[in-house]
Design a protein around this motif. Structure first.
Motif, PDB file in Angstrom:
ATOM      1  N   SER A   1       0.863  -1.182   0.000  1.00 58.96           N
ATOM      2  CA  SER A   1       0.000   0.000   0.000  1.00 58.96           C
ATOM      3  C   SER A   1       0.901   1.234   0.000  1.00 58.96           C
ATOM      4  CB  SER A   1      -0.923  -0.002   1.218  1.00 58.96           C
ATOM      5  OG  SER A   1      -0.161   0.021   2.421  1.00 58.96           O
ATOM      6  N   ARG A   2       0.294   2.379  -0.184  1.00 63.64           N
ATOM      7  CA  ARG A   2       1.072   3.611  -0.174  1.00 63.64           C
ATOM      8  C   ARG A   2       0.243   4.748   0.374  1.00 63.64           C
ATOM      9  NH1 ARG A   2       3.055   4.550  -6.073  1.00 63.64           N
ATOM     10  NH2 ARG A   2       3.785   6.564  -5.253  1.00 63.64           N
ATOM     11  N   ASP A   3       0.950   5.701   0.954  1.00 66.03           N
ATOM     12  CA  ASP A   3       0.330   6.922   1.447  1.00 66.03           C
ATOM     13  C   ASP A   3       1.069   8.073   0.780  1.00 66.03           C
ATOM     14  OD1 ASP A   3      -0.554   9.158   2.806  1.00 66.03           O
ATOM     15  OD2 ASP A   3      -0.589   8.163   4.743  1.00 66.03           O
ATOM     16  N   ASN A   4       0.496   8.603  -0.280  1.00 67.33           N
ATOM     17  CA  ASN A   4       1.192   9.642  -1.042  1.00 67.33           C
ATOM     18  C   ASN A   4       1.349  10.937  -0.243  1.00 67.33           C
ATOM     19  OD1 ASN A   4       1.626   7.968  -3.214  1.00 67.33           O
ATOM     20  ND2 ASN A   4      -0.147   8.711  -4.371  1.00 67.33           N
ATOM     21  N   ALA A   5       0.490  11.160   0.717  1.00 67.77           N
ATOM     22  CA  ALA A   5       0.622  12.341   1.561  1.00 67.77           C
ATOM     23  C   ALA A   5       1.848  12.241   2.470  1.00 67.77           C
ATOM     24  CB  ALA A   5      -0.628  12.534   2.401  1.00 67.77           C
ATOM     25  N   LYS A   6       2.236  11.006   2.774  1.00 69.67           N
ATOM     26  CA  LYS A   6       3.407  10.777   3.638  1.00 69.67           C
ATOM     27  C   LYS A   6       4.629  10.340   2.843  1.00 69.67           C
ATOM     28  CE  LYS A   6       0.763   9.552   7.774  1.00 69.67           C
ATOM     29  NZ  LYS A   6       0.520   8.522   8.817  1.00 69.67           N
ATOM     30  N   ASN A   7       4.505  10.287   1.522  1.00 69.75           N
ATOM     31  CA  ASN A   7       5.615   9.877   0.661  1.00 69.75           C
ATOM     32  C   ASN A   7       6.181   8.519   1.066  1.00 69.75           C
ATOM     33  OD1 ASN A   7       5.297  12.319  -0.590  1.00 69.75           O
ATOM     34  ND2 ASN A   7       7.212  13.215   0.126  1.00 69.75           N
ATOM     35  N   THR A   8       5.285   7.597   1.371  1.00 69.21           N
ATOM     36  CA  THR A   8       5.716   6.305   1.893  1.00 69.21           C
ATOM     37  C   THR A   8       4.939   5.178   1.244  1.00 69.21           C
ATOM     38  OG1 THR A   8       6.271   7.325   4.030  1.00 69.21           O
ATOM     39  CG2 THR A   8       6.029   4.938   3.991  1.00 69.21           C
ATOM     40  N   VAL A   9       5.651   4.103   0.966  1.00 73.99           N
ATOM     41  CA  VAL A   9       5.023   2.871   0.495  1.00 73.99           C
ATOM     42  C   VAL A   9       5.315   1.790   1.535  1.00 73.99           C
ATOM     43  CG1 VAL A   9       7.034   2.186  -0.889  1.00 73.99           C
ATOM     44  CG2 VAL A   9       4.766   1.307  -1.465  1.00 73.99           C
ATOM     45  N   TYR A  10       4.359   0.871   1.671  1.00 71.64           N
ATOM     46  CA  TYR A  10       4.441  -0.155   2.706  1.00 71.64           C
ATOM     47  C   TYR A  10       4.358  -1.552   2.101  1.00 71.64           C
ATOM     48  CZ  TYR A  10       3.062   3.908   5.483  1.00 71.64           C
ATOM     49  OH  TYR A  10       2.993   5.156   6.051  1.00 71.64           O
ATOM     50  N   LEU A  11       4.933  -2.494   2.826  1.00 70.66           N
ATOM     51  CA  LEU A  11       4.763  -3.898   2.476  1.00 70.66           C
ATOM     52  C   LEU A  11       4.402  -4.636   3.760  1.00 70.66           C
ATOM     53  CD1 LEU A  11       4.948  -5.988   0.171  1.00 70.66           C
ATOM     54  CD2 LEU A  11       7.256  -6.505   0.992  1.00 70.66           C
ATOM     55  N   GLN A  12       3.142  -5.004   3.875  1.00 71.84           N
ATOM     56  CA  GLN A  12       2.679  -5.787   5.019  1.00 71.84           C
ATOM     57  C   GLN A  12       2.916  -7.256   4.712  1.00 71.84           C
ATOM     58  OE1 GLN A  12       1.352  -4.784   8.080  1.00 71.84           O
ATOM     59  NE2 GLN A  12       1.543  -6.959   8.570  1.00 71.84           N
ATOM     60  N   MET A  13       3.671  -7.914   5.566  1.00 75.41           N
ATOM     61  CA  MET A  13       4.035  -9.309   5.338  1.00 75.41           C
ATOM     62  C   MET A  13       3.466 -10.153   6.468  1.00 75.41           C
ATOM     63  SD  MET A  13       7.965  -8.816   4.052  1.00 75.41           S
ATOM     64  CE  MET A  13       8.548  -8.370   5.678  1.00 75.41           C
ATOM     65  N   ASN A  14       2.561 -11.046   6.126  1.00 73.21           N
ATOM     66  CA  ASN A  14       1.932 -11.943   7.098  1.00 73.21           C
ATOM     67  C   ASN A  14       2.303 -13.386   6.788  1.00 73.21           C
ATOM     68  OD1 ASN A  14       0.614  -9.677   8.211  1.00 73.21           O
ATOM     69  ND2 ASN A  14      -1.133  -9.935   6.839  1.00 73.21           N
ATOM     70  N   SER A  15       2.084 -14.239   7.760  1.00 74.36           N
ATOM     71  CA  SER A  15       2.353 -15.675   7.596  1.00 74.36           C
ATOM     72  C   SER A  15       3.751 -15.905   7.029  1.00 74.36           C
ATOM     73  CB  SER A  15       1.303 -16.308   6.679  1.00 74.36           C
ATOM     74  OG  SER A  15       0.002 -16.123   7.206  1.00 74.36           O
ATOM     75  N   LEU A  16       4.706 -15.260   7.622  1.00 76.95           N
ATOM     76  CA  LEU A  16       6.071 -15.323   7.101  1.00 76.95           C
ATOM     77  C   LEU A  16       6.649 -16.726   7.207  1.00 76.95           C
ATOM     78  CD1 LEU A  16       7.307 -11.887   8.395  1.00 76.95           C
ATOM     79  CD2 LEU A  16       7.457 -12.654   6.027  1.00 76.95           C
TER      80      LEU A  16
END
Length: 127
Positions: A71-86
């Motif tokens: 996901s990304r938050d363009n207002a915060k200039n950040t992209v995320y990678l949520q990793m589950n069931s690693l």
């Protein structure tokens, strides 16, 4: 030019979760399609996930589909990678990458489609 800094890596047990962040600076973040790649020791860097400029489109490698979400938050200039069931096989150095595009739906899945890279954050999954 855009500068990228990843964070959020660490050591986690199998079945656990981590959320990686990639903070961008330097240019208008919303003009960039973003991607996540990873590289395990002795292996080539491989595609993990891609997300379009707006975040409305995503694409995942088969190996992480259903477990990872970008996901990304363009207002915060950040992209995320949520990793589950690693899994232990998710252990690698994770990189984010950026590519300038004027297409709102553009997704890039090959390394050579990206011009900007972060330094990486280590993810280690113990069994």
């Amino acid at each position: 030019q855009v500068q990228l800094v990843e964070s959020g890596g660490g050591l986690v047990q199998a079945g656990g979760s981590l959320r990686l962040s990639c903070a961008a600076s330097g240019r208008t973040f919303s003009n960039y399609a973003m991607g996540w790649f990873r590289q395990a020791p002795g292996k080539e860097r491989e595609f993990v996930a891609a997300i379009s400029r707006s975040g409305g489109s995503t694409f995942y490698a088969d190996s992480v589909k259903g477990r990872f979400t970008s996901s990304r938050d363009n207002a915060k200039n950040t992209v995320y990678l949520q990793m589950n069931s690693l899994k232990p096989e998710d252990t690698a150095l994770y990189y984010c990458a950026a590519e300038l595009t004027y297409s709102g739906s553009y997704l890039a899945i090959r390394r050579n489609q990206y011009n900007y890279w972060g330094q990486g954050t280590q993810v280690t999954v113990s069994s």
